[in-house]
Design a protein around this motif. Structure first.
Motif, PDB file in Angstrom:
ATOM      1  N   GLY A  42      37.930  69.907  66.970  1.00 48.38           N
ATOM      2  CA  GLY A  42      36.453  70.216  66.299  1.00 48.38           C
ATOM      3  C   GLY A  42      35.804  68.862  65.727  1.00 48.38           C
ATOM      4  O   GLY A  42      36.300  67.848  65.987  1.00 48.38           O
ATOM      5  N   ASP A  43      34.548  68.806  65.489  1.00 45.76           N
ATOM      6  CA  ASP A  43      33.939  67.436  65.495  1.00 45.76           C
ATOM      7  C   ASP A  43      33.836  67.192  63.799  1.00 45.76           C
ATOM      8  O   ASP A  43      34.023  68.247  62.884  1.00 45.76           O
ATOM      9  CB  ASP A  43      32.426  67.592  65.557  1.00 45.76           C
ATOM     10  CG  ASP A  43      32.142  67.957  67.146  1.00 45.76           C
ATOM     11  OD1 ASP A  43      32.982  67.391  67.868  1.00 45.76           O
ATOM     12  OD2 ASP A  43      30.864  68.300  67.436  1.00 45.76           O
ATOM     13  N   ALA A  44      33.925  66.139  63.489  1.00 47.59           N
ATOM     14  CA  ALA A  44      33.790  65.626  62.049  1.00 47.59           C
ATOM     15  C   ALA A  44      32.666  64.784  61.960  1.00 47.59           C
ATOM     16  O   ALA A  44      32.604  63.716  62.795  1.00 47.59           O
ATOM     17  CB  ALA A  44      35.056  65.003  61.522  1.00 47.59           C
ATOM     18  N   VAL A  45      31.868  64.912  60.800  1.00 49.26           N
ATOM     19  CA  VAL A  45      30.459  64.211  60.954  1.00 49.26           C
ATOM     20  C   VAL A  45      30.597  63.523  59.417  1.00 49.26           C
ATOM     21  O   VAL A  45      30.701  64.313  58.554  1.00 49.26           O
ATOM     22  CB  VAL A  45      29.366  65.323  60.972  1.00 49.26           C
ATOM     23  CG1 VAL A  45      28.072  64.313  60.659  1.00 49.26           C
ATOM     24  CG2 VAL A  45      29.605  65.816  62.201  1.00 49.26           C
ATOM     25  N   PHE A  46      30.250  62.418  59.292  1.00 50.45           N
ATOM     26  CA  PHE A  46      30.351  61.447  57.948  1.00 50.45           C
ATOM     27  C   PHE A  46      28.775  61.025  57.909  1.00 50.45           C
ATOM     28  O   PHE A  46      28.375  60.179  58.864  1.00 50.45           O
ATOM     29  CB  PHE A  46      31.158  60.343  58.096  1.00 50.45           C
ATOM     30  CG  PHE A  46      32.774  60.803  58.264  1.00 50.45           C
ATOM     31  CD1 PHE A  46      33.440  61.448  57.355  1.00 50.45           C
ATOM     32  CD2 PHE A  46      33.371  60.764  59.557  1.00 50.45           C
ATOM     33  CE1 PHE A  46      34.757  61.840  57.405  1.00 50.45           C
ATOM     34  CE2 PHE A  46      34.590  61.345  59.509  1.00 50.45           C
ATOM     35  CZ  PHE A  46      35.393  61.771  58.449  1.00 50.45           C
ATOM     36  N   ASN A  47      28.286  61.228  56.542  1.00 50.48           N
ATOM     37  CA  ASN A  47      27.067  60.798  56.330  1.00 50.48           C
ATOM     38  C   ASN A  47      26.885  59.352  55.780  1.00 50.48           C
ATOM     39  O   ASN A  47      28.067  58.733  55.727  1.00 50.48           O
ATOM     40  CB  ASN A  47      26.139  61.637  55.468  1.00 50.48           C
ATOM     41  CG  ASN A  47      26.761  61.560  54.108  1.00 50.48           C
ATOM     42  OD1 ASN A  47      27.388  60.911  53.492  1.00 50.48           O
ATOM     43  ND2 ASN A  47      26.740  62.926  53.461  1.00 50.48           N
ATOM     44  N   GLU A  48      25.777  58.695  55.723  1.00 49.13           N
ATOM     45  CA  GLU A  48      25.891  57.449  55.111  1.00 49.13           C
ATOM     46  C   GLU A  48      26.437  57.162  53.667  1.00 49.13           C
ATOM     47  O   GLU A  48      26.616  56.002  53.416  1.00 49.13           O
ATOM     48  CB  GLU A  48      24.219  56.894  54.900  1.00 49.13           C
ATOM     49  CG  GLU A  48      23.419  57.562  53.944  1.00 49.13           C
ATOM     50  CD  GLU A  48      22.737  58.918  54.397  1.00 49.13           C
ATOM     51  OE1 GLU A  48      21.962  59.596  53.558  1.00 49.13           O
ATOM     52  OE2 GLU A  48      23.044  59.369  55.407  1.00 49.13           O
ATOM     53  N   ARG A  49      26.509  58.338  53.053  1.00 52.75           N
ATOM     54  CA  ARG A  49      27.209  58.055  51.524  1.00 52.75           C
ATOM     55  C   ARG A  49      28.776  57.965  51.986  1.00 52.75           C
ATOM     56  O   ARG A  49      29.628  57.788  51.213  1.00 52.75           O
ATOM     57  CB  ARG A  49      26.923  59.069  50.765  1.00 52.75           C
ATOM     58  CG  ARG A  49      25.385  58.823  50.168  1.00 52.75           C
ATOM     59  CD  ARG A  49      24.901  59.776  49.102  1.00 52.75           C
ATOM     60  NE  ARG A  49      25.929  60.071  48.042  1.00 52.75           N
ATOM     61  CZ  ARG A  49      25.873  59.173  47.122  1.00 52.75           C
ATOM     62  NH1 ARG A  49      24.696  58.153  46.775  1.00 52.75           N
ATOM     63  NH2 ARG A  49      26.668  59.533  45.799  1.00 52.75           N
ATOM     64  N   TYR A  87      24.578  59.229  61.202  1.00 55.69           N
ATOM     65  CA  TYR A  87      25.694  59.743  60.953  1.00 55.69           C
ATOM     66  C   TYR A  87      26.876  59.547  62.032  1.00 55.69           C
ATOM     67  O   TYR A  87      26.432  59.253  63.037  1.00 55.69           O
ATOM     68  CB  TYR A  87      25.539  61.359  61.063  1.00 55.69           C
ATOM     69  CG  TYR A  87      24.395  61.717  60.315  1.00 55.69           C
ATOM     70  CD1 TYR A  87      24.655  62.327  58.869  1.00 55.69           C
ATOM     71  CD2 TYR A  87      23.058  61.873  60.709  1.00 55.69           C
ATOM     72  CE1 TYR A  87      23.769  62.909  58.145  1.00 55.69           C
ATOM     73  CE2 TYR A  87      22.102  62.236  59.868  1.00 55.69           C
ATOM     74  CZ  TYR A  87      22.370  62.685  58.600  1.00 55.69           C
ATOM     75  OH  TYR A  87      21.329  63.050  57.751  1.00 55.69           O
ATOM     76  N   LEU A  88      27.977  59.293  61.520  1.00 51.26           N
ATOM     77  CA  LEU A  88      29.292  59.029  62.434  1.00 51.26           C
ATOM     78  C   LEU A  88      29.885  60.311  62.844  1.00 51.26           C
ATOM     79  O   LEU A  88      30.224  61.055  61.823  1.00 51.26           O
ATOM     80  CB  LEU A  88      30.302  58.146  61.565  1.00 51.26           C
ATOM     81  CG  LEU A  88      31.498  57.603  62.299  1.00 51.26           C
ATOM     82  CD1 LEU A  88      30.967  56.854  63.709  1.00 51.26           C
ATOM     83  CD2 LEU A  88      32.225  56.776  61.609  1.00 51.26           C
ATOM     84  N   TRP A  89      29.975  60.495  64.108  1.00 48.46           N
ATOM     85  CA  TRP A  89      30.478  61.711  64.770  1.00 48.46           C
ATOM     86  C   TRP A  89      31.900  61.289  65.280  1.00 48.46           C
ATOM     87  O   TRP A  89      31.777  60.507  66.069  1.00 48.46           O
ATOM     88  CB  TRP A  89      29.633  62.210  65.367  1.00 48.46           C
ATOM     89  CG  TRP A  89      28.307  63.100  65.070  1.00 48.46           C
ATOM     90  CD1 TRP A  89      27.400  62.580  64.368  1.00 48.46           C
ATOM     91  CD2 TRP A  89      28.080  64.386  65.409  1.00 48.46           C
ATOM     92  NE1 TRP A  89      26.422  63.650  64.189  1.00 48.46           N
ATOM     93  CE2 TRP A  89      26.808  64.715  64.601  1.00 48.46           C
ATOM     94  CE3 TRP A  89      28.827  65.631  65.633  1.00 48.46           C
ATOM     95  CZ2 TRP A  89      26.128  65.997  64.479  1.00 48.46           C
ATOM     96  CZ3 TRP A  89      28.360  66.800  65.797  1.00 48.46           C
ATOM     97  CH2 TRP A  89      26.989  67.013  65.079  1.00 48.46           C
ATOM     98  N   PHE A  90      32.908  61.938  64.902  1.00 51.50           N
ATOM     99  CA  PHE A  90      34.104  62.187  65.724  1.00 51.50           C
ATOM    100  C   PHE A  90      33.972  63.387  66.517  1.00 51.50           C
ATOM    101  O   PHE A  90      34.034  64.384  65.813  1.00 51.50           O
ATOM    102  CB  PHE A  90      35.342  62.214  64.818  1.00 51.50           C
ATOM    103  CG  PHE A  90      35.474  60.727  64.085  1.00 51.50           C
ATOM    104  CD1 PHE A  90      36.488  59.648  64.760  1.00 51.50           C
ATOM    105  CD2 PHE A  90      34.772  60.109  62.922  1.00 51.50           C
ATOM    106  CE1 PHE A  90      36.758  58.447  63.856  1.00 51.50           C
ATOM    107  CE2 PHE A  90      35.000  58.998  62.199  1.00 51.50           C
ATOM    108  CZ  PHE A  90      35.948  58.208  62.946  1.00 51.50           C
ATOM    109  N   VAL A  91      33.948  63.294  67.828  1.00 53.67           N
ATOM    110  CA  VAL A  91      33.722  64.491  68.497  1.00 53.67           C
ATOM    111  C   VAL A  91      35.112  64.973  68.879  1.00 53.67           C
ATOM    112  O   VAL A  91      35.741  64.310  69.654  1.00 53.67           O
ATOM    113  CB  VAL A  91      32.754  64.150  69.513  1.00 53.67           C
ATOM    114  CG1 VAL A  91      32.579  65.505  70.700  1.00 53.67           C
ATOM    115  CG2 VAL A  91      31.521  63.470  69.104  1.00 53.67           C
ATOM    116  N   GLY A  92      35.189  66.394  68.743  1.00 52.84           N
ATOM    117  CA  GLY A  92      36.468  66.777  69.189  1.00 52.84           C
ATOM    118  C   GLY A  92      36.564  67.332  70.548  1.00 52.84           C
ATOM    119  O   GLY A  92      35.502  67.199  71.366  1.00 52.84           O
TER     120      GLY A  92
END
Length: 93
Positions: A42-49, A87-92
């Motif tokens: 799955g994807d994991a998304v990280f915002n600027e915080r 946003y930083l996306w780790f794409v699964g």
């Protein structure tokens, strides 16, 4: 791994992906709350915080987890922090 803007359009991407191993599920969520969220499916998304927390977790990673992906993820963290609504996306899989 990608940096995307609000509309989902890629701003930057990594050449390497996370080198997933059976070790990742063993990460302690207390020590690695951000990286613990990664999944090969799955994807994991990280915002600027959230992104500023990642480099410290990269620093704590045992050597067996490392690789090119860590350096590229650090670069993408900087891209997220260099502009608004990124946003930083780790794409699964």
């Amino acid at each position: 791994m990608q940096v995307r803007g609000d509309l989902g359009k890629p701003v930057a991407h990594a050449q390497a992906g996370v080198e997933w191993t059976d070790l990742f599920p063993a990460l302690a969520p207390v020590r690695f709350p951000m990286l613990w969220a990664l999944s090969p499916y799955g994807d994991a998304v990280f915002n600027e915080r959230q992104v500023p927390l990642l480099p410290a977790e990269f620093d704590r990673l045992p050597e067996a987890y490392g690789g090119t992906w860590v350096d590229q993820a650090r670069e993408l963290c900087q891209v997220v922090q260099s502009g608004p609504h990124r946003y930083l996306w780790f794409v699964g899989d």
